[in-house]
Design a protein around this motif. Sequence first.
Motif, PDB file in Angstrom:
ATOM      1  N   TYR A 139       0.854  -1.193   0.000  1.00  0.00           N
ATOM      2  CA  TYR A 139       0.000   0.000   0.000  1.00  0.00           C
ATOM      3  C   TYR A 139       0.885   1.237   0.000  1.00  0.00           C
ATOM      4  O   TYR A 139       0.605   2.221  -0.651  1.00  0.00           O
ATOM      5  CB  TYR A 139      -0.911   0.020   1.238  1.00  0.00           C
ATOM      6  CG  TYR A 139      -2.070  -0.932   1.152  1.00  0.00           C
ATOM      7  CD1 TYR A 139      -3.190  -0.623   0.380  1.00  0.00           C
ATOM      8  CD2 TYR A 139      -2.067  -2.136   1.854  1.00  0.00           C
ATOM      9  CE1 TYR A 139      -4.268  -1.481   0.314  1.00  0.00           C
ATOM     10  CE2 TYR A 139      -3.151  -3.000   1.792  1.00  0.00           C
ATOM     11  CZ  TYR A 139      -4.242  -2.667   1.023  1.00  0.00           C
ATOM     12  OH  TYR A 139      -5.305  -3.515   0.959  1.00  0.00           O
ATOM     13  N   ALA A 184       1.626  -5.636   2.398  1.00  0.00           N
ATOM     14  CA  ALA A 184       0.445  -6.249   3.011  1.00  0.00           C
ATOM     15  C   ALA A 184       0.351  -7.711   2.579  1.00  0.00           C
ATOM     16  O   ALA A 184      -0.133  -8.562   3.324  1.00  0.00           O
ATOM     17  CB  ALA A 184      -0.815  -5.499   2.616  1.00  0.00           C
ATOM     18  N   PRO A 242      -3.886 -13.660  12.138  1.00  0.00           N
ATOM     19  CA  PRO A 242      -4.126 -12.520  13.024  1.00  0.00           C
ATOM     20  C   PRO A 242      -4.484 -11.248  12.270  1.00  0.00           C
ATOM     21  O   PRO A 242      -4.311 -11.166  11.053  1.00  0.00           O
ATOM     22  CB  PRO A 242      -2.793 -12.362  13.768  1.00  0.00           C
ATOM     23  CG  PRO A 242      -1.779 -13.028  12.920  1.00  0.00           C
ATOM     24  CD  PRO A 242      -2.497 -14.112  12.168  1.00  0.00           C
ATOM     25  N   SER A 243      -4.972 -10.282  13.013  1.00  0.00           N
ATOM     26  CA  SER A 243      -5.282  -8.976  12.463  1.00  0.00           C
ATOM     27  C   SER A 243      -4.036  -8.390  11.796  1.00  0.00           C
ATOM     28  O   SER A 243      -2.942  -8.493  12.327  1.00  0.00           O
ATOM     29  CB  SER A 243      -5.754  -8.102  13.629  1.00  0.00           C
ATOM     30  OG  SER A 243      -6.083  -6.845  13.173  1.00  0.00           O
ATOM     31  N   GLY A 244      -4.204  -7.831  10.608  1.00  0.00           N
ATOM     32  CA  GLY A 244      -3.069  -7.252   9.888  1.00  0.00           C
ATOM     33  C   GLY A 244      -2.352  -8.230   8.976  1.00  0.00           C
ATOM     34  O   GLY A 244      -1.403  -7.869   8.285  1.00  0.00           O
ATOM     35  N   ALA A 245      -2.818  -9.491   8.946  1.00  0.00           N
ATOM     36  CA  ALA A 245      -2.121 -10.529   8.165  1.00  0.00           C
ATOM     37  C   ALA A 245      -2.303 -10.357   6.656  1.00  0.00           C
ATOM     38  O   ALA A 245      -1.530 -10.887   5.872  1.00  0.00           O
ATOM     39  CB  ALA A 245      -2.612 -11.913   8.588  1.00  0.00           C
ATOM     40  N   GLY A 246      -3.356  -9.626   6.250  1.00  0.00           N
ATOM     41  CA  GLY A 246      -3.584  -9.426   4.823  1.00  0.00           C
ATOM     42  C   GLY A 246      -4.879 -10.049   4.314  1.00  0.00           C
ATOM     43  O   GLY A 246      -5.135 -10.066   3.106  1.00  0.00           O
ATOM     44  N   LYS A 247      -5.737 -10.520   5.228  1.00  0.00           N
ATOM     45  CA  LYS A 247      -6.959 -11.225   4.832  1.00  0.00           C
ATOM     46  C   LYS A 247      -7.909 -10.318   4.049  1.00  0.00           C
ATOM     47  O   LYS A 247      -8.411 -10.703   2.992  1.00  0.00           O
ATOM     48  CB  LYS A 247      -7.666 -11.795   6.082  1.00  0.00           C
ATOM     49  CG  LYS A 247      -6.779 -12.688   6.939  1.00  0.00           C
ATOM     50  CD  LYS A 247      -7.515 -13.254   8.147  1.00  0.00           C
ATOM     51  CE  LYS A 247      -7.987 -12.238   9.160  1.00  0.00           C
ATOM     52  NZ  LYS A 247      -6.905 -11.504   9.859  1.00  0.00           N
ATOM     53  N   SER A 248      -8.156  -9.109   4.587  1.00  0.00           N
ATOM     54  CA  SER A 248      -9.069  -8.189   3.876  1.00  0.00           C
ATOM     55  C   SER A 248      -8.519  -7.835   2.510  1.00  0.00           C
ATOM     56  O   SER A 248      -9.281  -7.675   1.550  1.00  0.00           O
ATOM     57  CB  SER A 248      -9.245  -6.874   4.634  1.00  0.00           C
ATOM     58  OG  SER A 248      -9.691  -7.104   5.912  1.00  0.00           O
ATOM     59  N   THR A 249      -7.208  -7.681   2.436  1.00  0.00           N
ATOM     60  CA  THR A 249      -6.589  -7.329   1.158  1.00  0.00           C
ATOM     61  C   THR A 249      -6.861  -8.420   0.122  1.00  0.00           C
ATOM     62  O   THR A 249      -7.186  -8.115  -1.031  1.00  0.00           O
ATOM     63  CB  THR A 249      -5.073  -7.104   1.364  1.00  0.00           C
ATOM     64  OG1 THR A 249      -4.893  -6.057   2.326  1.00  0.00           O
ATOM     65  CG2 THR A 249      -4.384  -6.718   0.065  1.00  0.00           C
TER      66      THR A 249
HETATM   67  P1  ADP Z   1      -6.368  -8.298   7.932  1.00  0.00           P
HETATM   68  O1  ADP Z   1      -7.646  -8.305   7.167  1.00  0.00           O
HETATM   69  O2  ADP Z   1      -5.730  -9.652   8.026  1.00  0.00           O
HETATM   70  O3  ADP Z   1      -6.492  -7.642   9.274  1.00  0.00           O
HETATM   71  P2  ADP Z   1      -5.465  -6.258   6.032  1.00  0.00           P
HETATM   72  O4  ADP Z   1      -5.480  -6.842   4.676  1.00  0.00           O
HETATM   73  O5  ADP Z   1      -6.576  -5.369   6.434  1.00  0.00           O
HETATM   74  O6  ADP Z   1      -5.311  -7.436   7.095  1.00  0.00           O
HETATM   75  O7  ADP Z   1      -4.128  -5.457   6.232  1.00  0.00           O
HETATM   76  C1  ADP Z   1      -2.823  -5.964   5.919  1.00  0.00           C
HETATM   77  C2  ADP Z   1      -1.797  -4.845   6.109  1.00  0.00           C
HETATM   78  O8  ADP Z   1      -2.013  -3.828   5.129  1.00  0.00           O
HETATM   79  C3  ADP Z   1      -1.887  -4.169   7.459  1.00  0.00           C
HETATM   80  O9  ADP Z   1      -0.566  -3.873   7.871  1.00  0.00           O
HETATM   81  C4  ADP Z   1      -2.659  -2.919   7.175  1.00  0.00           C
HETATM   82  O10 ADP Z   1      -2.305  -1.881   8.063  1.00  0.00           O
HETATM   83  C5  ADP Z   1      -2.226  -2.577   5.745  1.00  0.00           C
HETATM   84  N1  ADP Z   1      -3.280  -1.873   5.001  1.00  0.00           N
HETATM   85  C6  ADP Z   1      -4.525  -2.354   4.730  1.00  0.00           C
HETATM   86  N2  ADP Z   1      -5.238  -1.466   4.006  1.00  0.00           N
HETATM   87  C7  ADP Z   1      -4.436  -0.387   3.823  1.00  0.00           C
HETATM   88  C8  ADP Z   1      -4.589   0.857   3.146  1.00  0.00           C
HETATM   89  N3  ADP Z   1      -5.722   1.178   2.504  1.00  0.00           N
HETATM   90  N4  ADP Z   1      -3.532   1.716   3.165  1.00  0.00           N
HETATM   91  C9  ADP Z   1      -2.382   1.410   3.813  1.00  0.00           C
HETATM   92  N5  ADP Z   1      -2.171   0.247   4.449  1.00  0.00           N
HETATM   93  C10 ADP Z   1      -3.178  -0.647   4.479  1.00  0.00           C
END
Ligand code: ADP
Length: 227
Positions: free
Chosen positions: A11, A17, A36-43
Amino acid sequence: MIEFQHVSKAYTNDIYALRDVSFSIGDGELVFLAGPSGAGKSTVLKMIAGLEKPSSGMVMMNGQSISKLKSGSLPYLRRKLGLILQGQGLLLDRSVLANVMLPMIVVGESMADAETRAYAALERLNIQDKADASPLSLSGGEQQRVAIARAIVNRPQIILADEPTAFLDRENAVIVINALKAFQRSGVTCIISSHDEQFLEQANRVIYLSKGEVTDSWTSAVIPSVS
Ligand code: ADP
Ligand code: ADP
């Protein structure tokens, strides 16, 4: 079939990510994206929906690169998807039923069809008695069930759910997971992110992410039922 081929995502300049992530998901699978939270799942989920593009590598759906789709083709992709993303709340100025009808109205279905199907979607989530209620009067668990009804009303081929059980008590979490499993049994591909380890045993497939990398992945033959 969804395929990640050596996908990395930064990002910001040097914070990754996702890092060299590869996996494929077949039609009709129920997959938990764990970690865990921050692992990249939402991405990962956002990339499947075409909401984020990889910095390198490819995300393919049925042999087509999602990141190369022209913006005009994205709506067709989205119609195949039922998205349950975090922070996508219900519209508070209209009833539960009207919220669930909305995706059908957007694609041009008649009000009558939208109403019938929206009511049936609410029935699948066992929340039809709230059809005329305002979302404001619902508990968190009920709102989540309505959000799932809204996501599935257009009969998507693939359901993407980001932490659908977050903030739910055990009872509501079980209702939500069982509803998603019922969709999978009727042929829908379900990809569910969760940091809640108690549900991992429910999946026939788990992809474990840690700090943007796939660290584990397993498949089990039998899907046990939750109670
Ligand atoms: P999860 O869903 O597992 O919690 P995310 O995919 O949300 O993980 O996030 C993975 C990493 O990417 C995290 O370090 C998060 O802070 C970063 N991140 C996610 N979205 C953004 C964004 N829009 N801009 C900058 N960093 C992001
Ligand atoms: P649960 O997690 O079991 O759904 P709640 O105690 O949050 O539990 O809600 C129980 C019932 O009360 C639900 O049917 C819900 O629709 C209703 N309810 C909750 N909050 C309100 C409210 N502020 N106004 C009217 N009804 C409510």
